[in-house]
Structure formats: C-alpha cells, structure tokens
Design a protein around this motif. Structure first.
Motif, PDB file in Angstrom:
ATOM      1  N   GLU A   1     -39.843 -94.507  38.016  1.00  0.00           N
ATOM      2  CA  GLU A   1     -39.388 -95.064  39.293  1.00  0.00           C
ATOM      3  C   GLU A   1     -40.485 -94.990  40.350  1.00  0.00           C
ATOM      4  N   ILE A   2     -41.223 -93.876  40.376  1.00  0.00           N
ATOM      5  CA  ILE A   2     -42.314 -93.709  41.342  1.00  0.00           C
ATOM      6  C   ILE A   2     -43.370 -94.793  41.152  1.00  0.00           C
ATOM      7  N   PHE A   3     -43.756 -95.045  39.911  1.00  0.00           N
ATOM      8  CA  PHE A   3     -44.793 -96.041  39.653  1.00  0.00           C
ATOM      9  C   PHE A   3     -44.286 -97.464  39.881  1.00  0.00           C
ATOM     10  N   LYS A   4     -43.029 -97.732  39.538  1.00  0.00           N
ATOM     11  CA  LYS A   4     -42.471 -99.063  39.792  1.00  0.00           C
ATOM     12  C   LYS A   4     -42.415 -99.350  41.290  1.00  0.00           C
TER      13      LYS A   4
ATOM     14  N   LEU B   1     -48.190 -87.814  42.261  1.00  0.00           N
ATOM     15  CA  LEU B   1     -47.954 -89.070  41.534  1.00  0.00           C
ATOM     16  C   LEU B   1     -47.588 -90.201  42.488  1.00  0.00           C
ATOM     17  N   ASP B   2     -46.774 -89.870  43.494  1.00  0.00           N
ATOM     18  CA  ASP B   2     -46.388 -90.883  44.476  1.00  0.00           C
ATOM     19  C   ASP B   2     -47.606 -91.383  45.247  1.00  0.00           C
ATOM     20  N   GLY B   3     -48.473 -90.461  45.656  1.00  0.00           N
ATOM     21  CA  GLY B   3     -49.689 -90.859  46.359  1.00  0.00           C
ATOM     22  C   GLY B   3     -50.579 -91.730  45.484  1.00  0.00           C
ATOM     23  N   PHE B   4     -50.727 -91.347  44.227  1.00  0.00           N
ATOM     24  CA  PHE B   4     -51.564 -92.119  43.308  1.00  0.00           C
ATOM     25  C   PHE B   4     -50.971 -93.504  43.066  1.00  0.00           C
ATOM     26  N   ALA B   5     -49.649 -93.588  42.842  1.00  0.00           N
ATOM     27  CA  ALA B   5     -48.997 -94.866  42.558  1.00  0.00           C
ATOM     28  C   ALA B   5     -49.089 -95.814  43.749  1.00  0.00           C
ATOM     29  N   ASN B   6     -48.836 -95.300  44.946  1.00  0.00           N
ATOM     30  CA  ASN B   6     -48.916 -96.153  46.136  1.00  0.00           C
ATOM     31  C   ASN B   6     -50.355 -96.565  46.429  1.00  0.00           C
TER      32      ASN B   6
ATOM     33  N   ILE C   1     -49.413 -91.729  56.414  1.00  0.00           N
ATOM     34  CA  ILE C   1     -48.415 -90.999  57.204  1.00  0.00           C
ATOM     35  C   ILE C   1     -47.013 -91.232  56.639  1.00  0.00           C
ATOM     36  N   ALA C   2     -46.733 -92.486  56.248  1.00  0.00           N
ATOM     37  CA  ALA C   2     -45.403 -92.815  55.739  1.00  0.00           C
ATOM     38  C   ALA C   2     -45.084 -92.042  54.461  1.00  0.00           C
ATOM     39  N   ARG C   3     -46.015 -91.987  53.519  1.00  0.00           N
ATOM     40  CA  ARG C   3     -45.759 -91.271  52.268  1.00  0.00           C
ATOM     41  C   ARG C   3     -45.639 -89.771  52.501  1.00  0.00           C
ATOM     42  N   ALA C   4     -46.395 -89.255  53.469  1.00  0.00           N
ATOM     43  CA  ALA C   4     -46.294 -87.828  53.799  1.00  0.00           C
ATOM     44  C   ALA C   4     -44.909 -87.496  54.337  1.00  0.00           C
ATOM     45  N   GLU C   5     -44.413 -88.330  55.242  1.00  0.00           N
ATOM     46  CA  GLU C   5     -43.124 -88.072  55.881  1.00  0.00           C
ATOM     47  C   GLU C   5     -41.947 -88.389  54.962  1.00  0.00           C
ATOM     48  N   ILE C   6     -42.039 -89.507  54.244  1.00  0.00           N
ATOM     49  CA  ILE C   6     -40.906 -89.961  53.434  1.00  0.00           C
ATOM     50  C   ILE C   6     -40.803 -89.227  52.102  1.00  0.00           C
ATOM     51  N   PHE C   7     -41.950 -88.935  51.480  1.00  0.00           N
ATOM     52  CA  PHE C   7     -41.911 -88.400  50.115  1.00  0.00           C
ATOM     53  C   PHE C   7     -42.490 -86.986  49.995  1.00  0.00           C
ATOM     54  N   ALA C   8     -43.752 -86.797  50.402  1.00  0.00           N
ATOM     55  CA  ALA C   8     -44.422 -85.521  50.152  1.00  0.00           C
ATOM     56  C   ALA C   8     -43.726 -84.351  50.823  1.00  0.00           C
ATOM     57  N   SER C   9     -43.113 -84.570  51.978  1.00  0.00           N
ATOM     58  CA  SER C   9     -42.451 -83.485  52.705  1.00  0.00           C
ATOM     59  C   SER C   9     -41.109 -83.110  52.096  1.00  0.00           C
ATOM     60  N   ARG C  10     -40.684 -83.849  51.057  1.00  0.00           N
ATOM     61  CA  ARG C  10     -39.355 -83.613  50.488  1.00  0.00           C
ATOM     62  C   ARG C  10     -39.367 -83.409  48.973  1.00  0.00           C
ATOM     63  N   ASN C  11     -40.543 -83.460  48.366  1.00  0.00           N
ATOM     64  CA  ASN C  11     -40.610 -83.374  46.912  1.00  0.00           C
ATOM     65  C   ASN C  11     -41.679 -82.374  46.464  1.00  0.00           C
ATOM     66  N   SER C  12     -41.672 -82.081  45.161  1.00  0.00           N
ATOM     67  CA  SER C  12     -42.609 -81.110  44.603  1.00  0.00           C
ATOM     68  C   SER C  12     -44.035 -81.647  44.629  1.00  0.00           C
ATOM     69  N   MET C  13     -44.991 -80.755  44.408  1.00  0.00           N
ATOM     70  CA  MET C  13     -46.398 -81.136  44.430  1.00  0.00           C
ATOM     71  C   MET C  13     -46.715 -82.160  43.344  1.00  0.00           C
ATOM     72  N   PHE C  14     -46.147 -81.983  42.172  1.00  0.00           N
ATOM     73  CA  PHE C  14     -46.425 -82.886  41.064  1.00  0.00           C
ATOM     74  C   PHE C  14     -45.979 -84.310  41.378  1.00  0.00           C
ATOM     75  N   TYR C  15     -44.722 -84.456  41.799  1.00  0.00           N
ATOM     76  CA  TYR C  15     -44.205 -85.787  42.110  1.00  0.00           C
ATOM     77  C   TYR C  15     -44.890 -86.381  43.338  1.00  0.00           C
ATOM     78  N   SER C  16     -45.248 -85.538  44.296  1.00  0.00           N
ATOM     79  CA  SER C  16     -45.920 -86.025  45.504  1.00  0.00           C
ATOM     80  C   SER C  16     -47.299 -86.587  45.174  1.00  0.00           C
TER      81      SER C  16
ATOM     82  N   VAL D   1     -57.430 -90.248  49.031  1.00  0.00           N
ATOM     83  CA  VAL D   1     -56.828 -89.638  50.223  1.00  0.00           C
ATOM     84  C   VAL D   1     -55.318 -89.491  50.057  1.00  0.00           C
ATOM     85  N   LEU D   2     -54.662 -90.529  49.566  1.00  0.00           N
ATOM     86  CA  LEU D   2     -53.209 -90.476  49.382  1.00  0.00           C
ATOM     87  C   LEU D   2     -52.800 -89.384  48.403  1.00  0.00           C
ATOM     88  N   THR D   3     -53.490 -89.309  47.284  1.00  0.00           N
ATOM     89  CA  THR D   3     -53.132 -88.331  46.250  1.00  0.00           C
ATOM     90  C   THR D   3     -53.333 -86.904  46.736  1.00  0.00           C
TER      91      THR D   3
END
Length: 229
Positions: free
Chosen positions: A7-10, A130-135, A113-128, A49-51
């Motif tokens: 889901e993160i990569f999609k 991956l989210d940074g890399f995917a975006n 900033i959006a990924r930090a606030e929406i995702f990284a601040s609410r999820n584990s380091m691993f998923y965060s 930077v995102l990752t």
C-alpha cells in the motif's frame, strides 16, 4: 506487513503520487526539469532527504511536544539537506552548480513536511523510511519523465549532461535524436514545464477513470451473476 508495504508503494508511486495527485513540490519540479540529468539529480537528492528525515522523525516522535514538533521537523530536515548538499558539492560539483538554489529549497519542500506530519510522526521507523523512499521515488519518476520529454522536444537529446551526475562515463549515455535547431524552444522554457505536467496529470486521471469504470463493470457483472444463480 506485506499488505502495508504494498500500500505504501502504491500510494507513493501512483495513487497519492506527490507530483501528480497532491501537486506538491511544484517549484523544483517545474524549474529544474529542462533536462533529464538535472531532474534525476534533484530526484535522487529528494529521495535521500525524504527517506532519512522520515526515519529520524519517526525515531524521535514520542519525545516531541505537539507545540514544537514542526520546528523540530524543520531542523531535522535542514540538517539532512545540508549533508546531502555537501555531498553533492563534493562529488557532483557541476550538477550542484546547475541545480543551485533548488537543493537548499528541499528544506521547504511541501512533500518533506507533509510526509513528516502525516506519516512519519505516526508510524514506526521501518514503515516511515519506506514511505519516504516510495514518495521520493514517485516524485523522481515525475521529474524524470517531465525532464526527458522537455529535453527531447526542446533540444533533440536525452540524458545530456549525465557526466555531471555519474562522471565521464555519463557522456556515453547521451542520445542525440535531432539537431537542437529543430527543437521546440517553448519546451525548455517555463511554459513547457506547465504544459507537460498538465498533460501528465490528465493522462493519469484518464487511466484512473478507465480503471474505475472497468472495475465497476466487473463488479456489476459479478453481482448480476450471483442474483441470477
């Protein structure tokens, strides 16, 4: 676990692509995509930077008070951008000069900033991470496509200047399609960036609508079959 990774990569690559769906980071997206090499260079910097920033923000998220979280996010992102900037200045000096101010502006990029606030601040380091890399990968794909189309139409080349990114071997990657005199100048000017992005967004919306109609038709046929039986 695998469902969430998928889901993160999609979302990062297609469903919620920051460049095509959320339309974030338009300043660098439109400013540096006159060539594919410039676009790829900025894209790689953005992925890094995102990752890393997502990873660090997720690591300290439980320690931050709500009142100061955005300030801490910016400090972390600025620190990561500075490291990336120094690395580019040391190893890809010509590309760094070509991109100029837009490397520093990654600090204020809405995607980070959006990924930090929406995702990284609410999820584990691993998923965060991956989210940074995917975006970042999704944003880079948009940058590279726009840069490639504009370079081909405007200059008649593809991957010119790759030596600025990967050294002398990059010169062999340049593809010459036709003379620059036969190119369409507007493609490498700011209006060309807006037109290319608009067409790309329209193409994505068209494909999404076609897929939605197809899935809806299959669902109706399936329900009709069940009722008949």
């Amino acid at each position: 676990m695998f469902d969430k990774i998928s889901e993160i990569f999609k979302d990062g690559l297609w469903n919620k692509n920051p460049g095509l769906v959320q339309l974030l980071g338009l300043c660098p997206l439109l400013a540096v995509t006159s060539t594919a090499a410039n676009a790829l260079g900025l894209g790689i910097a953005t992925i890094a930077v995102l990752t890393v920033s997502n990873l660090l923000i997720s690591a300290v998220r439980r320690l931050l008070k709500a009142e100061v979280r955005i300030i801490i996010y910016v400090i972390i992102i600025a620190s990561v951008v500075t490291c990336v900037q120094l690395c580019m200045q040391a190893y890809t000096a010509e590309l760094y000069e070509a991109l100029g101010l837009y490397i520093s502006l990654i600090v204020t990029n809405c995607i980070i900033i959006a990924r930090a606030e929406i995702f990284a601040s609410r999820n584990s380091m691993f998923y965060s991470a991956l989210d940074g890399f995917a975006n970042g990968l999704g944003f880079t794909a948009v940058l590279l496509f726009i840069g490639g189309v504009r370079e081909i139409i405007g200059k008649g080349t593809l991957f010119s200047g790759m030596d600025q990114l990967i050294g002398e071997s990059g010169r062999n990657l340049q593809i010459n399609l036709f003379s620059a005199d036969d190119g369409l100048l507007i493609a490498i000017l700011p209006p060309g960036a807006f037109i290319t992005l608009g067409l790309l967004v329209a193409a994505k919306n068209y494909l999404d609508n076609r897929l939605y109609i197809k899935n809806s038709s299959k669902k109706r046929d399936s329900e009709s079959t069940i009722v008949t039986e």
